[in-house]
Design a protein around this motif. Sequence first.
Motif, PDB file in Angstrom:
ATOM      1  N   GLU A 139       2.490  15.012  -5.006  1.00 29.71           N
ATOM      2  CA  GLU A 139       3.171  15.037  -6.303  1.00 29.71           C
ATOM      3  C   GLU A 139       3.281  13.608  -6.802  1.00 29.71           C
ATOM      4  O   GLU A 139       3.852  12.753  -6.113  1.00 29.71           O
ATOM      5  N   GLN A 140       2.722  13.346  -7.976  1.00 33.10           N
ATOM      6  CA  GLN A 140       2.842  12.013  -8.557  1.00 33.10           C
ATOM      7  C   GLN A 140       4.223  11.888  -9.177  1.00 33.10           C
ATOM      8  O   GLN A 140       4.531  12.532 -10.175  1.00 33.10           O
ATOM      9  N   VAL A 141       5.069  11.072  -8.552  1.00 31.96           N
ATOM     10  CA  VAL A 141       6.457  10.924  -8.973  1.00 31.96           C
ATOM     11  C   VAL A 141       6.568   9.895 -10.098  1.00 31.96           C
ATOM     12  O   VAL A 141       7.246  10.110 -11.093  1.00 31.96           O
ATOM     13  N   THR A 142       5.887   8.769  -9.909  1.00 32.61           N
ATOM     14  CA  THR A 142       5.801   7.729 -10.939  1.00 32.61           C
ATOM     15  C   THR A 142       4.359   7.235 -10.966  1.00 32.61           C
ATOM     16  O   THR A 142       3.531   7.668 -10.154  1.00 32.61           O
ATOM     17  N   ARG A 143       4.080   6.332 -11.878  1.00 33.81           N
ATOM     18  CA  ARG A 143       2.728   5.781 -11.961  1.00 33.81           C
ATOM     19  C   ARG A 143       2.295   5.139 -10.637  1.00 33.81           C
ATOM     20  O   ARG A 143       1.140   5.204 -10.253  1.00 33.81           O
ATOM     21  N   LYS A 144       3.240   4.547  -9.925  1.00 29.91           N
ATOM     22  CA  LYS A 144       2.944   3.828  -8.687  1.00 29.91           C
ATOM     23  C   LYS A 144       3.183   4.639  -7.419  1.00 29.91           C
ATOM     24  O   LYS A 144       2.794   4.210  -6.343  1.00 29.91           O
ATOM     25  N   PHE A 145       3.857   5.779  -7.546  1.00 31.89           N
ATOM     26  CA  PHE A 145       4.316   6.470  -6.338  1.00 31.89           C
ATOM     27  C   PHE A 145       3.907   7.933  -6.323  1.00 31.89           C
ATOM     28  O   PHE A 145       4.299   8.702  -7.202  1.00 31.89           O
ATOM     29  N   THR A 146       3.128   8.293  -5.304  1.00 35.34           N
ATOM     30  CA  THR A 146       2.754   9.684  -5.075  1.00 35.34           C
ATOM     31  C   THR A 146       3.359  10.126  -3.752  1.00 35.34           C
ATOM     32  O   THR A 146       3.214   9.449  -2.736  1.00 35.34           O
ATOM     33  N   LEU A 147       4.037  11.261  -3.790  1.00 35.99           N
ATOM     34  CA  LEU A 147       4.681  11.823  -2.613  1.00 35.99           C
ATOM     35  C   LEU A 147       3.713  12.779  -1.923  1.00 35.99           C
ATOM     36  O   LEU A 147       3.134  13.651  -2.570  1.00 35.99           O
ATOM     37  N   VAL A 148       3.523  12.604  -0.621  1.00 36.69           N
ATOM     38  CA  VAL A 148       2.654  13.463   0.181  1.00 36.69           C
ATOM     39  C   VAL A 148       3.547  14.390   0.996  1.00 36.69           C
ATOM     40  O   VAL A 148       4.432  13.931   1.716  1.00 36.69           O
ATOM     41  N   THR A 149       3.322  15.705   0.874  1.00 36.36           N
ATOM     42  CA  THR A 149       4.078  16.695   1.639  1.00 36.36           C
ATOM     43  C   THR A 149       3.243  17.139   2.825  1.00 36.36           C
ATOM     44  O   THR A 149       2.040  17.388   2.688  1.00 36.36           O
ATOM     45  N   LEU A 150       3.875  17.217   3.994  1.00 39.36           N
ATOM     46  CA  LEU A 150       3.212  17.641   5.220  1.00 39.36           C
ATOM     47  C   LEU A 150       4.035  18.747   5.868  1.00 39.36           C
ATOM     48  O   LEU A 150       5.267  18.755   5.756  1.00 39.36           O
ATOM     49  N   GLU A 151       3.350  19.666   6.568  1.00 44.22           N
ATOM     50  CA  GLU A 151       4.034  20.782   7.219  1.00 44.22           C
ATOM     51  C   GLU A 151       3.399  21.091   8.569  1.00 44.22           C
ATOM     52  O   GLU A 151       2.249  20.726   8.810  1.00 44.22           O
ATOM     53  N   LYS A 152       4.172  21.800   9.370  1.00 45.43           N
ATOM     54  CA  LYS A 152       3.630  22.404  10.591  1.00 45.43           C
ATOM     55  C   LYS A 152       4.517  23.571  10.984  1.00 45.43           C
ATOM     56  O   LYS A 152       5.716  23.602  10.687  1.00 45.43           O
TER      57      LYS A 152
END
Length: 169
Positions: A139-152
Amino acid sequence: MTISAATEHDAEQIFKLQYLCYQSEAELYGDYSLEPLTQSLDALRAELGDGCVLVARLGEEVVGSVRGTVDGQGTAVITGLIVHPRMRRHGLGGRLLGALEERLAGECSARLYRLATGQRSEGNLRLYRKWGYAQTGTEQVTRKFTLVTLEKAVGAAQEVQEAVYVPSA
């Protein structure tokens, strides 16, 4: 080194440690408005009562912490994994993560673990992949910051923990 449930008396130490630990993340992204840096002590205290919070102690000093909650469908959301900069690269983050996973599965009936980190946080991504997490979204939160979601899945957790903790015969 001991890992145990946090108490309300730990809130101030966790708050200060969180501020210290997220300085490197803020520098990495050029953004000092990250939520862990702007969170109030009262908001942190409220989190302590909302889910499972563990701390790692070296004597009386809190040198690490992690938080988790489980929703009605059994999804455990893990947040706030922090380790004092002088204690990093010694396995403490993995120990905290493993202890929280175990507690969330045993006491809260978690069936799936989910966590997130920034796309440039290579150390975090490496740790999570080592513990069996796979990327499920961004998810691109800001122009500089993308959040990566991980699961297991919870079943995968035991296999990874055994691979990490059980010495080979």
